[in-house]
Motif scaffolding. Structure first.
Motif, PDB file in Angstrom:
ATOM      1  N   LEU A  17     -13.138  26.130   0.403  1.00 13.77           N
ATOM      2  CA  LEU A  17     -11.740  25.983   0.810  1.00 13.77           C
ATOM      3  C   LEU A  17     -10.982  27.116   0.143  1.00 13.77           C
ATOM      4  N   ALA A  18     -10.708  28.163   0.924  1.00 15.31           N
ATOM      5  CA  ALA A  18     -10.193  29.413   0.375  1.00 15.31           C
ATOM      6  C   ALA A  18      -8.675  29.483   0.469  1.00 15.31           C
ATOM      7  N   GLY A  19      -8.050  29.803  -0.657  1.00 11.29           N
ATOM      8  CA  GLY A  19      -6.601  29.925  -0.699  1.00 11.29           C
ATOM      9  C   GLY A  19      -6.096  31.238  -0.124  1.00 11.29           C
ATOM     10  N   LYS A  20      -6.988  32.200   0.079  1.00 17.45           N
ATOM     11  CA  LYS A  20      -6.633  33.419   0.806  1.00 17.45           C
ATOM     12  C   LYS A  20      -7.831  33.837   1.639  1.00 17.45           C
ATOM     13  N   ASP A  21      -7.561  34.567   2.715  1.00 16.85           N
ATOM     14  CA  ASP A  21      -8.570  34.751   3.746  1.00 16.85           C
ATOM     15  C   ASP A  21      -9.190  36.140   3.751  1.00 16.85           C
ATOM     16  N   ASP A  22      -9.303  36.785   2.596  1.00 13.47           N
ATOM     17  CA  ASP A  22      -9.869  38.130   2.579  1.00 13.47           C
ATOM     18  C   ASP A  22     -10.978  38.280   1.552  1.00 13.47           C
ATOM     19  N   GLU A  23     -11.635  37.158   1.191  1.00 14.85           N
ATOM     20  CA  GLU A  23     -12.743  37.198   0.242  1.00 14.85           C
ATOM     21  C   GLU A  23     -14.048  36.909   0.963  1.00 14.85           C
ATOM     22  N   THR A  24     -15.150  37.289   0.338  1.00 15.66           N
ATOM     23  CA  THR A  24     -16.470  36.985   0.891  1.00 15.66           C
ATOM     24  C   THR A  24     -17.186  36.002  -0.028  1.00 15.66           C
ATOM     25  N   TYR A  25     -18.023  35.172   0.570  1.00 17.06           N
ATOM     26  CA  TYR A  25     -18.719  34.117  -0.172  1.00 17.06           C
ATOM     27  C   TYR A  25     -20.188  34.095   0.250  1.00 17.06           C
ATOM     28  N   CYS A  26     -20.896  35.169  -0.075  1.00 14.96           N
ATOM     29  CA  CYS A  26     -22.327  35.277   0.233  1.00 14.96           C
ATOM     30  C   CYS A  26     -22.608  35.048   1.723  1.00 14.96           C
ATOM     31  N   GLY A  27     -21.681  35.468   2.572  1.00 21.10           N
ATOM     32  CA  GLY A  27     -21.866  35.337   4.010  1.00 21.10           C
ATOM     33  C   GLY A  27     -21.387  34.018   4.582  1.00 21.10           C
ATOM     34  N   ARG A  30     -18.436  33.247   7.214  1.00 24.26           N
ATOM     35  CA  ARG A  30     -18.595  33.309   8.665  1.00 24.26           C
ATOM     36  C   ARG A  30     -19.112  31.985   9.238  1.00 24.26           C
ATOM     37  N   ASP A  31     -19.290  31.000   8.381  1.00 25.58           N
ATOM     38  CA  ASP A  31     -19.820  29.699   8.796  1.00 25.58           C
ATOM     39  C   ASP A  31     -18.672  28.689   8.827  1.00 25.58           C
ATOM     40  N   ALA A  32     -18.169  28.389  10.020  1.00 24.68           N
ATOM     41  CA  ALA A  32     -17.004  27.502  10.147  1.00 24.68           C
ATOM     42  C   ALA A  32     -17.286  26.091   9.657  1.00 24.68           C
ATOM     43  N   GLU A  33     -18.557  25.724   9.592  1.00 22.44           N
ATOM     44  CA  GLU A  33     -18.897  24.380   9.123  1.00 22.44           C
ATOM     45  C   GLU A  33     -18.697  24.248   7.616  1.00 22.44           C
ATOM     46  N   HIS A  34     -18.812  25.375   6.899  1.00 22.97           N
ATOM     47  CA  HIS A  34     -18.727  25.327   5.442  1.00 22.97           C
ATOM     48  C   HIS A  34     -17.568  26.127   4.883  1.00 22.97           C
ATOM     49  N   TYR A  35     -16.774  26.743   5.742  1.00 24.58           N
ATOM     50  CA  TYR A  35     -15.662  27.577   5.273  1.00 24.58           C
ATOM     51  C   TYR A  35     -14.386  27.206   6.011  1.00 24.58           C
ATOM     52  N   LEU A  36     -13.273  27.122   5.250  1.00 21.98           N
ATOM     53  CA  LEU A  36     -11.961  26.878   5.846  1.00 21.98           C
ATOM     54  C   LEU A  36     -10.908  27.632   5.042  1.00 21.98           C
ATOM     55  N   TYR A  37     -10.032  28.305   5.735  1.00 25.03           N
ATOM     56  CA  TYR A  37      -8.904  28.979   5.089  1.00 25.03           C
ATOM     57  C   TYR A  37      -7.831  27.923   4.810  1.00 25.03           C
ATOM     58  N   SER A  38      -7.886  27.338   3.629  1.00 27.71           N
ATOM     59  CA  SER A  38      -6.987  26.229   3.275  1.00 27.71           C
ATOM     60  C   SER A  38      -5.626  26.709   2.788  1.00 27.71           C
ATOM     61  N   GLY A  39      -5.468  28.043   2.627  1.00 28.00           N
ATOM     62  CA  GLY A  39      -4.189  28.577   2.171  1.00 28.00           C
ATOM     63  C   GLY A  39      -3.193  28.778   3.297  1.00 28.00           C
ATOM     64  N   GLU A  40      -3.539  28.371   4.513  1.00 22.81           N
ATOM     65  CA  GLU A  40      -2.641  28.506   5.651  1.00 22.81           C
ATOM     66  C   GLU A  40      -1.999  27.154   5.943  1.00 22.81           C
ATOM     67  N   VAL A  41      -0.685  27.139   6.130  1.00 16.63           N
ATOM     68  CA  VAL A  41       0.059  25.887   6.296  1.00 16.63           C
ATOM     69  C   VAL A  41      -0.514  25.051   7.425  1.00 16.63           C
ATOM     70  N   VAL A  69     -16.023  24.959  -3.522  1.00 15.27           N
ATOM     71  CA  VAL A  69     -15.461  26.205  -4.035  1.00 15.27           C
ATOM     72  C   VAL A  69     -13.994  26.229  -3.627  1.00 15.27           C
ATOM     73  N   MET A  70     -13.114  25.883  -4.561  1.00 15.68           N
ATOM     74  CA  MET A  70     -11.668  25.806  -4.302  1.00 15.68           C
ATOM     75  C   MET A  70     -11.037  27.100  -4.810  1.00 15.68           C
ATOM     76  N   ASP A  71     -11.130  28.149  -4.002  1.00 16.59           N
ATOM     77  CA  ASP A  71     -10.679  29.466  -4.437  1.00 16.59           C
ATOM     78  C   ASP A  71      -9.159  29.582  -4.273  1.00 16.59           C
ATOM     79  N   GLU A  72      -8.495  30.061  -5.337  1.00 24.18           N
ATOM     80  CA  GLU A  72      -7.030  30.160  -5.372  1.00 24.18           C
ATOM     81  C   GLU A  72      -6.403  28.831  -4.915  1.00 24.18           C
ATOM     82  N   TYR A  73      -6.800  27.800  -5.633  1.00 25.30           N
ATOM     83  CA  TYR A  73      -6.403  26.417  -5.344  1.00 25.30           C
ATOM     84  C   TYR A  73      -4.888  26.257  -5.318  1.00 25.30           C
ATOM     85  N   ASN A  74      -4.183  27.032  -6.120  1.00 20.71           N
ATOM     86  CA  ASN A  74      -2.726  26.946  -6.144  1.00 20.71           C
ATOM     87  C   ASN A  74      -2.136  27.273  -4.775  1.00 20.71           C
ATOM     88  N   ASN A  75      -2.741  28.206  -4.035  1.00 23.00           N
ATOM     89  CA  ASN A  75      -2.247  28.545  -2.700  1.00 23.00           C
ATOM     90  C   ASN A  75      -2.444  27.383  -1.728  1.00 23.00           C
TER      91      ASN A  75
END
Length: 347
Positions: A17-27, A30-41, A69-75
């Motif tokens: 759950l990524a607080g910003k959408d410009d990082e990579t996480y070992c590929g 690109r997997d929508a089942e395991h990745y979500l841009y949670s920093g978007e309203v 993986v709660m990246d930039e959780y504050n966002n």
């Protein structure tokens, strides 16, 4: 992420759950089942739904680790706050997301569910990590070049996260001396951490920006989240599982330029259990019988639960027993208060 996945033979499941959408996480970005841009309203509801789907793993072990993986959780929390305000929602999604995170942190360890949280917010209480919750966490506070604000905040003032006054003062003096001695070196990254036990300041090695990608075999048997209607009615008994934090400590040691004690203990060749004293063998038998093998135990609680039946065994004598078992390669100390038994009495 790549090393944690290697540790579990490619079976660790990551929920990013990524607080910003410009990082990579070992590929996995690109997997929508395991990745979500949670920093978007507009993704707030999906963030809450995605987190909720995994809560069942706190009750039933999935057979492999689940790592959030709660990246930039504050966002992510700020986006949820903004969503509630714009939608004039009576449901406070910021609080719901925080509550789910709280549950995972406090209940997930025994089921190998854990959170890796990053944030640029120096006040951990601003991201809903209360003082009591902080006792269940390991921290890594980073600084590079002349950007020392986060470590300064962690060691001083109302936002300090090191709760021992004496240790905090000693670390702050060490931190000040380091800044004075390395004022022109902008390439070294230092960290304040309590991983593997005591609070300390360490320097970090340089890691490449590009990390190997994580590939998953199709037939690895990954169990995906189920909706309530899909969930089985009967829950089969699950065997005791090792503590995920303890497993990670073995390879985390090479990340820090610090003592190698914890890692060294894990790599010792084992001596036969029969070489231990009768009392030490009795403790191993107790841990095996209680299903506590591989799980971190509070030393004081373990002594109260088992040591109470051993007449005349002092606190010092009990500690000597743990040292005996550890020296034989069957145990590991975790800081000053924790200990893990690594061998079954049936071996």
């Amino acid at each position: 992420m790549y090393k944690a996945n290697q540790l579990h033979q490619g079976r660790a499941e990551f929920v990013i759950l990524a607080g910003k959408d410009d990082e990579t996480y070992c590929g996995l970005e690109r997997d929508a089942e395991h990745y979500l841009y949670s920093g978007e309203v507009q993704n707030t509801l999906e963030t809450f739904t995605r987190m909720s789907q995994y809560q069942g793993r706190l009750k039933r072990f999935a057979g492999f680790p689940t790592i959030f993986v709660m990246d930039e959780y504050n966002n992510s929390l700020e986006s949820a706050r903004m969503y509630d305000r714009l939608a004039q929602s009576r449901t406070k999604h910021e609080d719901l997301i925080s509550a789910l995170t709280y549950e995972r942190i406090t209940k997930g360890r025994s089921k190998l569910v854990c959170d890796w949280i990053t944030s640029h917010e120096p006040d951990v209480r601003a991201i809903k990590l209360s003082l009591s919750l902080q006792q269940s966490l390991n921290f890594i506070v980073l600084a590079r070049g002349n950007k020392f604000g986060a470590i300064h905040a962690a060691l001083s003032g109302r936002r300090a996260i090191v709760d021992d006054d004496l240790i905090r003062e000693q670390l702050y003096q060490q931190f000040t001396q380091y800044r004075q001695a390395n004022s022109t070196d902008f390439n070294v990254v230092i960290a304040l951490t309590n991983l593997m036990g005591d609070w300390r300041l360490v320097t970090l090695p340089k890691y490449p920006d590009a990390q190997p990608e994580i590939y998953r075999p199709v037939d690895q048997g990954m169990v995906h989240p189920q909706t309530p209607s899909q969930a089985p009615q009967a829950t089969p008994p699950q065997p005791s599982q090792p503590d995920f934090r303890a497993q990670l400590l073995g390879w985390l040691g090479d990340c820090w330029h610090a003592e190698v004690g914890a890692e060294g203990e894990l790599s010792k060749p084992k001596q036969p259990l029969s070489t231990l004293s009768e009392l030490a063998q009795g403790l191993v038998q107790y841990i095996t019988r209680k299903g506590l093998l591989g799980q971190e135990q509070n030393i004081r609680s373990l002594r109260q639960n088992w040591g109470a039946s051993q007449r005349g065994l002092s606190a010092e004598g009990f500690l000597d027993l743990l040292k005996e078992i550890t020296a034989a390669g069957h145990g590991t100390f975790i800081g000053e208060k924790g200990w893990i038994c690594r061998s079954s009495a049936d071996e």
